[in-house]
Enzyme design. Sequence first.
Site, PDB file in Angstrom:
ATOM      1  N   GLY A  51      24.918 -34.101   7.951  1.00  0.00           N
ATOM      2  CA  GLY A  51      24.751 -34.342   9.469  1.00  0.00           C
ATOM      3  C   GLY A  51      26.164 -34.971   9.771  1.00  0.00           C
TER       4      GLY A  51
ATOM      5  N   CYS B  35      25.560 -35.413   1.035  1.00  0.00           N
ATOM      6  CA  CYS B  35      26.414 -35.926   2.075  1.00  0.00           C
ATOM      7  C   CYS B  35      25.885 -36.987   2.715  1.00  0.00           C
ATOM      8  CB  CYS B  35      26.821 -34.716   2.824  1.00  0.00           C
ATOM      9  SG  CYS B  35      28.468 -34.988   3.744  1.00  0.00           S
ATOM     10  N   TYR B  36      25.565 -36.694   4.043  1.00  0.00           N
ATOM     11  CA  TYR B  36      25.127 -37.904   4.998  1.00  0.00           C
ATOM     12  C   TYR B  36      23.820 -38.336   4.272  1.00  0.00           C
ATOM     13  CZ  TYR B  36      23.019 -40.410   8.904  1.00  0.00           C
ATOM     14  OH  TYR B  36      22.321 -41.356   9.779  1.00  0.00           O
TER      15      TYR B  36
ATOM     16  N   HIS C 263      28.460 -30.277  -0.902  1.00  0.00           N
ATOM     17  CA  HIS C 263      27.642 -29.425  -0.331  1.00  0.00           C
ATOM     18  C   HIS C 263      27.242 -28.413  -1.278  1.00  0.00           C
ATOM     19  CE1 HIS C 263      27.130 -31.043   3.717  1.00  0.00           C
ATOM     20  NE2 HIS C 263      28.526 -31.165   3.605  1.00  0.00           N
TER      21      HIS C 263
ATOM     22  N   GLU D  12      24.996 -26.198  -1.166  1.00  0.00           N
ATOM     23  CA  GLU D  12      24.372 -24.876  -0.390  1.00  0.00           C
ATOM     24  C   GLU D  12      25.262 -24.142  -0.010  1.00  0.00           C
ATOM     25  OE1 GLU D  12      24.880 -28.053   0.587  1.00  0.00           O
ATOM     26  OE2 GLU D  12      24.732 -28.350   2.799  1.00  0.00           O
TER      27      GLU D  12
ATOM     28  N   ASP E 106      13.136  -6.245  13.043  1.00  0.00           N
ATOM     29  CA  ASP E 106      12.085  -7.168  13.207  1.00  0.00           C
ATOM     30  C   ASP E 106      10.908  -6.714  13.641  1.00  0.00           C
ATOM     31  OD1 ASP E 106      14.273  -8.577  12.180  1.00  0.00           O
ATOM     32  OD2 ASP E 106      14.583  -9.488  14.085  1.00  0.00           O
TER      33      ASP E 106
ATOM     34  N   LYS F 192      15.538 -13.243   8.331  1.00  0.00           N
ATOM     35  CA  LYS F 192      15.805 -11.847   8.309  1.00  0.00           C
ATOM     36  C   LYS F 192      15.945 -11.175   6.910  1.00  0.00           C
ATOM     37  CE  LYS F 192      17.830  -8.728  11.451  1.00  0.00           C
ATOM     38  NZ  LYS F 192      17.298  -8.705  12.750  1.00  0.00           N
TER      39      LYS F 192
END
Length: 518
Positions: A60, A87-88, A174, A176, A232, A374
Amino acid sequence: MTTDILHEQKILILDFGSQYTQNIARKVRESQVYCEIHPCTLPFDEIKAFNAKGIILSGGPASVLEKDSPLCDRKLFELGIPILGICYGMQLITHILGGKVAPSKNREFGRAELMLKEFSHLFEEVKNNSVVWMSHGDRISKLPNGFKGIAFTDNSPMAAIEDPVAHIYGLQFHPEVVHTMEGTRILNNFLFKICQCAKNWKMESLVEYMIKDIRDKVGKSKVVCGLSGGVDSSVAAVLIHKAIGDNLHCLFIDNGLLRSGERDKVESTFRDNFNINLDVIDAADKFLDKLKDITDPEQKRKSIGNTFIEVFEEEAKKRGDFTFLAQGTLYPDVIESVSFKGGPSVVIKSHHNVGGLPEKMNLKLLEPFRELFKDEVRVLGREMGMPDEIINRQPFPGPGLAIRILGDVTRERLKILCAGDKIILEEVKAAGLYNDLWQSFAVLLPVKTVGVMGDARTYENVMAIRAVTSTDGMTADWAHLPYELLGKLSNRIINEVHGVNRVVYDISSKPPGTIEWE
Ligand code: XMP
């Protein structure tokens, strides 16, 4: 959703406002573990009731050293559920559990090399000295009791920490983001070695559960769905049809602003291939009449949006009593990162294409993809046997070609745009580039230029080619199309499309440009 069996193994992601929070969720789901993102303000009772196999505290923009920084309940760490702070999130763990976080003179941003120091389940089979992605200002100056540092980088002596007894882990970098080479392995170690999750978030099993869920929810009621031909709404229609058959009624509204051949394609796919109850409504005259003399982009969008609601309501009413309106709303539409700049409020994106319709028609919403990304919807579509042609479609905006004709939208100008646009699609597909591009289309400009054709002077329209690469439409780069392809496009458009004597290529990225011109 009542997909409880699949959800037994879920991971809770508490969002502290990082721009990467959705990446964490996508990575976890790619590893076939279900997860949900919730704001960090989620009350402790609800966290407990969520019954997660593991909790991830996101990064964050705040600093735990600031006065109003977002915190979490200390009781979180007494639940006995494995926790990973990123991280945060890691600084928060340190701060709350009695360690010390200190400001760093220099923000560390970008690549760093991760040196592993101690054995940890988090780093099983992770290569030493791999590249990780850092983005932080503060650093840990004292660890909480029970914790030890398990990896470091040149600038961060505490790049990773753990309390192996309490199963609490922290990463300064990170895992991710794609730049972290071993990120997926580290996250997978957390999911499978530490949280002992099972891989059961699978699209095949999901189809059955979703069908049952729709049946339970809808019963014998009738559902109306506005089919746009996009991924979608198309996958939603096929799924709902599998669940409730003819109690689903699809309306495809031809607003006269569609790409060449679009209407026929939708009709044949859904009515003939999938046997879905589909009515095609030809409302082109109405839309075009209302658009007459409107040149302002926002006015165009408003006019088209209002006419859509009007036509849809009128046509749906003619077809009986509907209880539900089906929409292909996706997870990113539902939840956006929590922003702490203006306080801990959750910003929810409203669905801009049919805004206002459910309230106006007093319909309940049926949104089977509210928890999906998606890519997952695409997998689901393939799983149900939908053709690649629909599943891999480039996005097409609700207001259609009207926002690609700068200035007045007339039938004549629509004809010119459609003809050019068709050539672009044909050639991009022939070059094998369609699936590599986020979008590729034509734009008709409101200027005329002088040219020479044969021996005669011409004074005709300019057409722009727009082709971009992107992963989410939020940012985009202009596509570096091969010169041969650009040359072919220019030749064909000028020769085959009456009314165009000049073709230009748009080389603007987003930002500062947008993908559509209006
Ligand atoms: P921009 O032009 O804002 O577009 O860079 C980003 C993406 O959104 C699509 N777009 C829309 N899609 N209704 C839609 O369903 C709309 O009103 C709309 N406006 C833009 C655009 O095609 C691109 O993919």
